[in-house]
Design a protein around this motif. Structure first.
Motif, mmCIF file in Angstrom:
data_model
loop_
_atom_site.group_PDB
_atom_site.id
_atom_site.type_symbol
_atom_site.label_atom_id
_atom_site.label_comp_id
_atom_site.label_asym_id
_atom_site.label_seq_id
_atom_site.Cartn_x
_atom_site.Cartn_y
_atom_site.Cartn_z
ATOM 1 N N VAL A 92 0.850 -1.195 0.000
ATOM 2 C CA VAL A 92 0.000 0.000 0.000
ATOM 3 C C VAL A 92 0.886 1.245 0.000
ATOM 4 N N LEU A 93 0.486 2.230 -0.803
ATOM 5 C CA LEU A 93 1.182 3.515 -0.828
ATOM 6 C C LEU A 93 0.200 4.594 -0.396
ATOM 7 N N LEU A 94 0.433 5.190 0.763
ATOM 8 C CA LEU A 94 -0.411 6.254 1.304
ATOM 9 C C LEU A 94 0.143 7.607 0.880
ATOM 10 N N ARG A 95 -0.718 8.422 0.273
ATOM 11 C CA ARG A 95 -0.300 9.757 -0.189
ATOM 12 C C ARG A 95 -1.093 10.805 0.588
ATOM 13 N N GLY A 96 -0.462 11.898 0.934
ATOM 14 C CA GLY A 96 -1.158 12.958 1.651
ATOM 15 C C GLY A 96 -0.196 13.905 2.323
ATOM 16 N N GLU A 97 -0.721 15.038 2.802
ATOM 17 C CA GLU A 97 0.113 16.072 3.400
ATOM 18 C C GLU A 97 0.608 15.663 4.791
ATOM 19 N N VAL A 98 1.595 16.413 5.267
ATOM 20 C CA VAL A 98 2.117 16.199 6.619
ATOM 21 C C VAL A 98 0.998 16.421 7.630
ATOM 22 N N GLY A 99 0.851 15.449 8.555
ATOM 23 C CA GLY A 99 -0.144 15.581 9.614
ATOM 24 C C GLY A 99 -1.550 15.208 9.231
ATOM 25 N N SER A 100 -1.755 14.658 8.022
ATOM 26 C CA SER A 100 -3.115 14.348 7.570
ATOM 27 C C SER A 100 -3.628 13.018 8.116
ATOM 28 N N GLY A 101 -2.750 12.182 8.687
ATOM 29 C CA GLY A 101 -3.206 10.931 9.291
ATOM 30 C C GLY A 101 -2.771 9.687 8.551
ATOM 31 N N LYS A 102 -1.710 9.769 7.778
ATOM 32 C CA LYS A 102 -1.253 8.595 7.007
ATOM 33 C C LYS A 102 -0.835 7.460 7.943
ATOM 34 N N GLU A 103 -0.159 7.811 9.040
ATOM 35 C CA GLU A 103 0.281 6.768 9.961
ATOM 36 C C GLU A 103 -0.921 6.084 10.617
ATOM 37 N N LEU A 104 -1.979 6.821 10.941
ATOM 38 C CA LEU A 104 -3.183 6.232 11.508
ATOM 39 C C LEU A 104 -3.801 5.230 10.541
ATOM 40 N N PHE A 105 -3.803 5.561 9.245
ATOM 41 C CA PHE A 105 -4.307 4.631 8.240
ATOM 42 C C PHE A 105 -3.451 3.358 8.207
ATOM 43 N N ALA A 106 -2.145 3.519 8.310
ATOM 44 C CA ALA A 106 -1.260 2.351 8.291
ATOM 45 C C ALA A 106 -1.552 1.432 9.469
#
Length: 673
Positions: free
Chosen positions: A392-406
């Protein structure tokens, strides 16, 4: 103030006169003596103090204390019968006793001053650098050796916070924990590599009052051996260092026989002088070859070799250098650093990290708050990704919650019972990151990495856009072959791991620029998911803010019920360049400054920077303090620089002309990392 009259200007009267001149509560009204050349009379005249040849006329001038130091009984008796009723008469014997006691006091003061001078001389003469802080982290002592090694002047260090003097200092942590640390390697900003020992300072009452560190250049002994041209001088200079060194030091002659060791050597190896002096250099080796003999053969210095020495087979790192005098090899000198305790602590730390990861990272899709179309679409994609073993490749701005999705994807997958590890790909140099990921092999010993630890689990590679081409190639092998090779090794090691990657970069642009491998991109981009920025889903702000309020109420022990209508409107008007992290930061800062009786967050409770940005610019809004406005401006500058550099923190630091360490500190300060 008490007026004093001194009868007698000899040595005793002179001494008393000098003494009383130094006090603020006693005033010498005059001194009396029939000898106008007595020491006290001469001194009084020079200093504009009244002198008399007869005491009788003076008794009427408001005298409270009369001191008789003539030693004549008849004078004392006459004074006793003629003194005013309000005056106290002190006989010469008492006066002499006072002078004696005062002289004794001055003698002790002189002794203390001499001792202080000697201590300061020693403090500034020793080779080891010393730095100490108080309970606020302010440097309160800093010797000349520390100044030399750090390239910071003593006067520039005293009174400053220790981070302003040595940015990598661990002394504040030592003060907080109260734990001692010894033999820790560190590279100063001046480039000097040191070994430092850190200690808390605790007074007699058991209260922590500060911390201090003693450190030395670990190459100093080896450098001396390379530069000094006389073996006798080397031995003499080494003796001064050897006795206080926590590292073991040994010296052998040109035939490889021991000629000098220090107490630390005996402590680490368990060997006495009788077992080493005059014996072959192999006497202390329990596993490996003698570096002394190798240096004597090659005439070249050797550094950073792992060996086991002594009866207890202790793991050590050895630095050895030849001793050359007038182009003739005269022997070699070695410095041994005990690594047994350090490695044991590193293993405990790794174990603790693993347990913390397993306890901390237990998020699910229920923790992703929002009902907007954008976030719901991203969540549905993530749930689909969790059900299949796809990269999976999560794209998004800093602080948008990519780590939470992971985390949520891992928790919903069949790997949820195994490790989840996050790796910040931008926080370390290439060789350190690769050693951390793949482990390494050295001198026949294999050291595991994160891929060993995360086997059958999930590894989250954050900011993959900052990976070098070389590291991308090694990770590509993991993706294609489910195997990796340790740094310095040759054997392929199979691994069963799921990779979730994330990036704020425009990876397609990086491919065109040649800094991101096309094959690596397509391997990562099997399942791309865009995590929307907070400004793209403002209808979720109310839900998220109230969810954060519940969480922060628990953390702060508060009972805030919600937000007023105007406060929520201000939150909705703001664009949130820092996304979810900035929102949580603003709410937590607001809650900290609420009064105990407050139950709602009102608009005026919010930081002035938010109000001024979210409010109507035509209105006469209040501005925040200078510090608040400066912080807000600094945060904007950081966010803008990150956008310009496509999230590349190394480039951002260079563009802002600050160190990478400083950039990470500021990102953490504003919750932008």
């Amino acid at each position: 103030m008490q007026n004093i009259l001194i009868i007698g200007a000899g040595k005793g009267g002179y001494a008393l006169l000098r003494l009383f001149e130094q006090t603020d509560y006693l005033q010498v009204k005059g001194i009396v003596d029939i000898d106008g050349n007595a020491p006290g009379m001469l001194y009084a005249k020079e200093n504009h103090i009244h002198t008399y040849s007869d005491w009788k006329p003076v008794l009427d001038e408001n005298i409270q204390i009369i001191i008789e130091v003539t030693g004549k009984k008849e004078v004392f008796e006459e004074l006793l019968s003629n003194r005013p009723a309000t005056a106290v008469l002190i006989p010469g014997e008492i006066a002499n006793l006072i002078v004696t006691l005062l002289n004794e006091k001055n003698r002790y003061i002189q002794i203390l001053n001499n001792k202080k001078m000697i201590q300061e001389l020693i403090f500034n003469s020793i080779e080891e650098g010393m730095v100490g802080i108080n309970d606020k982290g302010i440097v309160n002592f800093f010797n000349k050796s520390a100044s030399k090694m750090t390239e910071v002047a003593v006067e520039d260090a005293i009174g400053k916070h220790v981070y302003e003097v040595i940015s990598q200092s661990e002394l504040p942590r030592i003060f907080e924990t109260g734990c001692t640390e010894t033999n820790k390697e560190l590279i100063l900003e001046s480039g000097t590599k040191i070994v430092t020992s850190r200690y808390p300072m605790i007074n007699d009452e058991g209260k922590k009052i500060g911390a201090f560190a003693v450190f030395k250049d670990i190459s100093e002994v080896v450098r001396l051996a390379e530069e000094i041209t006389n073996l006798t001088e080397i031995q003499t200079m080494l003796q001064a260092i050897i006795q206080s060194s926590e590292d073991a030091i040994s010296v052998v002659d040109e035939e490889g026989k021991g000629i000098l060791i220090n107490p630390a050597y005996s402590r680490i190896t368990g060997l006495s002088e009788e077992e080493v002096i005059g014996k072959p250099a192999t006497a202390d080796i329990s596993e490996g070859e003698s570096m002394h003999l190798k240096v004597l053969q090659t005439r070249k210095a050797i550094r950073g070799v792992n060996l086991r020495v002594g009866q207890q087979r202790k793991d050590v790192i050895v630095n050895v250098a030849p001793i050359i005098v007038n182009d003739r090899l005269k022997g070699s000198v070695g410095v041994i650093h005990d690594m047994t305790e350090m490695r044991s602590l590193m293993k405990e730390l790794d174990h603790a990290r693993t347990r913390i990861r397993n306890l901390e990272f237990n998020f699910s899709f229920e923790d992703i708050i929002g009902k907007s179309e954008q976030i719901q679409f991203a969540v549905e994609q993530a749930k689909l990704a969790a059900s299949v073993p796809v990269t999976v490749l999560l794209r998004g701005e800093v602080g948008s919650g990519k780590e939470l999705f992971a985390h949520a994807i891992h928790s919903a997958s069949n790997r949820k019972d195994n490790n989840f590890i996050r790796v910040n790909c931008s926080s370390q140099e290439e060789h350190l990151l690769e050693r951390e990921l793949f482990g390494y092999e050295k001198d026949g010993t294999s050291y595991s990495g994160l891929f060993d630890e995360v086997n059958k689990g999930t590894i989250f590679l954050d900011e993959v856009g900052e990976l070098t081409i070389k590291t991308q190639a090694k990770l590509l092998r993991v993706l294609r072959e489910n195997a990796f090779v340790r740094i310095g090794g040759t054997n392929s090691i199979p691994v069963d791991v799921r990779i979730i990657a994330a990036s704020y970069f425009n990876l397609e642009k990086l491919m065109r620029e040649g800094t991101f491998r096309e094959d690596f991109y397509f391997q990562l981009n099997r399942m791309p998911i865009h995590v929307p920025a907070l400004r793209e889903r403002k209808q979720d702000i109310s839900l998220i803010a109230n969810h954060l309020l519940v969480k922060l109420n628990k953390e702060f022990g508060r009972n805030i019920e919600g937000f007023s209508k105007t406060a929520m409107e201000s939150l909705l008007l703001y664009d949130w360049p820092g996304n979810l992290r900035e929102l949580e930061n603003i709410i937590s800062r607001t809650m900290i400054f609420l009064e105990a009786q407050d139950r709602m967050i009102e608009e005026h409770h919010l930081p002035k920077s938010i109000l001024s940005i979210s409010g109507d610019e035509s209105e006469d809004v209040q501005i925040g303090t200078l510090a608040e406005q400066m912080d807000e401006m600094e945060k904007k500058v950081l966010l803008n620089a990150l956008r310009v550099c496509s999230g590349n923190k190394s480039q951002t630091a260079k563009k802002l002309n600050i160190s990478l360490r400083t950039l990470y500190y500021k990102l953490e300060k504003y919750n932008l990392d």
